[in-house]
Design a protein around this motif. Structure first.
Motif, PDB file in Angstrom:
ATOM      1  N   GLN A  13     -28.554  -7.015  -1.613  1.00  0.00           N
ATOM      2  CA  GLN A  13     -29.101  -6.581  -0.336  1.00  0.00           C
ATOM      3  C   GLN A  13     -29.000  -5.060  -0.249  1.00  0.00           C
ATOM      4  O   GLN A  13     -27.997  -4.469  -0.639  1.00  0.00           O
ATOM      5  N   VAL A  19     -36.979  -5.892  10.946  1.00  0.00           N
ATOM      6  CA  VAL A  19     -36.482  -5.932  12.319  1.00  0.00           C
ATOM      7  C   VAL A  19     -37.411  -5.051  13.136  1.00  0.00           C
ATOM      8  O   VAL A  19     -37.474  -3.835  12.927  1.00  0.00           O
ATOM      9  N   TYR A  61     -38.319 -10.533  14.739  1.00  0.00           N
ATOM     10  CA  TYR A  61     -38.161 -10.389  13.292  1.00  0.00           C
ATOM     11  C   TYR A  61     -39.427 -10.870  12.579  1.00  0.00           C
ATOM     12  O   TYR A  61     -40.156 -11.701  13.120  1.00  0.00           O
ATOM     13  N   ILE A  99     -32.276 -16.797  11.040  1.00  0.00           N
ATOM     14  CA  ILE A  99     -33.434 -16.065  11.538  1.00  0.00           C
ATOM     15  C   ILE A  99     -34.721 -16.654  10.959  1.00  0.00           C
ATOM     16  O   ILE A  99     -35.621 -17.081  11.685  1.00  0.00           O
ATOM     17  N   CYS A 150     -28.340 -12.223   3.685  1.00  0.00           N
ATOM     18  CA  CYS A 150     -29.383 -12.941   2.960  1.00  0.00           C
ATOM     19  C   CYS A 150     -28.709 -13.957   2.042  1.00  0.00           C
ATOM     20  O   CYS A 150     -27.602 -13.696   1.530  1.00  0.00           O
ATOM     21  N   TYR A 177     -26.452  -8.398   8.843  1.00  0.00           N
ATOM     22  CA  TYR A 177     -27.492  -9.316   8.369  1.00  0.00           C
ATOM     23  C   TYR A 177     -27.149  -9.803   6.958  1.00  0.00           C
ATOM     24  O   TYR A 177     -26.872  -8.991   6.061  1.00  0.00           O
ATOM     25  N   GLY A 234     -24.513  -8.308   2.425  1.00  0.00           N
ATOM     26  CA  GLY A 234     -24.870  -7.980   3.794  1.00  0.00           C
ATOM     27  C   GLY A 234     -25.366  -6.568   3.998  1.00  0.00           C
ATOM     28  O   GLY A 234     -25.110  -5.668   3.193  1.00  0.00           O
ATOM     29  N   TRP A 261     -32.364 -15.795   5.821  1.00  0.00           N
ATOM     30  CA  TRP A 261     -31.786 -14.651   6.507  1.00  0.00           C
ATOM     31  C   TRP A 261     -30.973 -15.147   7.696  1.00  0.00           C
ATOM     32  O   TRP A 261     -31.451 -15.927   8.522  1.00  0.00           O
ATOM     33  N   TYR A 262     -29.723 -14.668   7.729  1.00  0.00           N
ATOM     34  CA  TYR A 262     -28.828 -14.974   8.844  1.00  0.00           C
ATOM     35  C   TYR A 262     -28.424 -13.674   9.534  1.00  0.00           C
ATOM     36  O   TYR A 262     -28.295 -12.628   8.902  1.00  0.00           O
ATOM     37  N   ARG A 263     -28.165 -13.797  10.819  1.00  0.00           N
ATOM     38  CA  ARG A 263     -27.617 -12.693  11.586  1.00  0.00           C
ATOM     39  C   ARG A 263     -26.199 -13.072  11.998  1.00  0.00           C
ATOM     40  O   ARG A 263     -25.947 -14.226  12.421  1.00  0.00           O
TER      41      ARG A 263
END
Lengths: 114, 115
Positions: free
Chosen positions: A6, A78, A64, A46, A91, A89, A108, A34-36
């Protein structure tokens, strides 16, 4: 070594600007995510993609956008429509099917809106 | 909708003491269950997973977890904690999406280890 990369690790942006986070994997995985992450809220999904040129909204997709033009890449944009974009964030990728059960995560990207 | 609850936000244990982190889930069918660990500023690493079969599963770093259907729980345990175990721990549940692993995560438990 295989893994997920990332970039950038840290990113600052002004309000009203779009920003794109990069995610590349060389694990030959079909699925990417993708996570937040916000303090005290765990990880929230996301967007995810199970195959090239296809992706689905997760639980918090508003503000997003993503693309999946190559198997190895799943960039997240974003947009200025995201009301509270400051977050960490993450991945991830996985092989198809739940029999593997494992998500492989990148390290991240921390986005801060000034 | 599926959900995962980790009731303990913070836990502090002494090095060498035993550890149990709680996880409860809400799901209509038998879930697929996971525990992940996250060091500060890093991604997540899988500790262990449960799909079916033996309800006591062993993971990496000496961790184990037990699936209890009657209690809808999947608690993580370790007999003797090491200072390097200090991290944040996430329980997660999954259901099939026809090709991908769409996980729902709990809010995490922050583990502090006192020397």
């Amino acid at each position: 070594d295989g893994g997920i990369t990332q970039s950038p690790k840290y990113l600052f942006r002004k309000e009203g600007q779009n920003v794109t986070l990069s995610c590349e994997q060389n694990l030959n995985h079909d699925a990417m995510y993708w996570y937040r992450q916000d303090p005290g809220q765990g990880l929230r999904l996301i967007y995810y993609s199970q195959i090239v040129n296809d992706f689905q909204k997760g639980d918090i997709a508003e503000g997003y956008s993503v693309s999946r033009e190559k198997k190895e890449s799943f960039p997240l944009t974003v947009t200025s429509a995201q009301k509270n974009p400051t977050a960490f964030y993450l991945c991830a990728s996985s092989s198809p099917g739940l029999n593997t059960g494992e998500l492989f995560f990148g390290e991240g990207s921390r986005l801060t809106v000034l | 909708a599926q959900s995962v609850t980790q009731p303990d936000i913070h836990i502090t244990v002494s090095e060498g003491a035993s550890l149990e982190l709680r996880c409860n889930y809400s799901y209509g069918a038998t879930p697929y269950l996971f525990w992940y660990v996250q060091s500060p500023g890093q991604g997540l690493q899988l500790l262990l997973k449960y799909f079916s079969g033996d309800t006591l599963v062993q993971g990496i770093k000496g961790f184990e977890a037990e699936f209890k259907r009657s209690q809808s729980s999947f608690n993580l345990r370790k007999p003797s904690v090491h200072w390097s175990d200090a991290a944040e721990y996430f329980c997660a549940v999954a259901f099939a999406t026809g090709g991908g692993n769409k996980l729902t995560f709990g809010t995490g438990t922050q583990l502090k280890v006192e020397l």
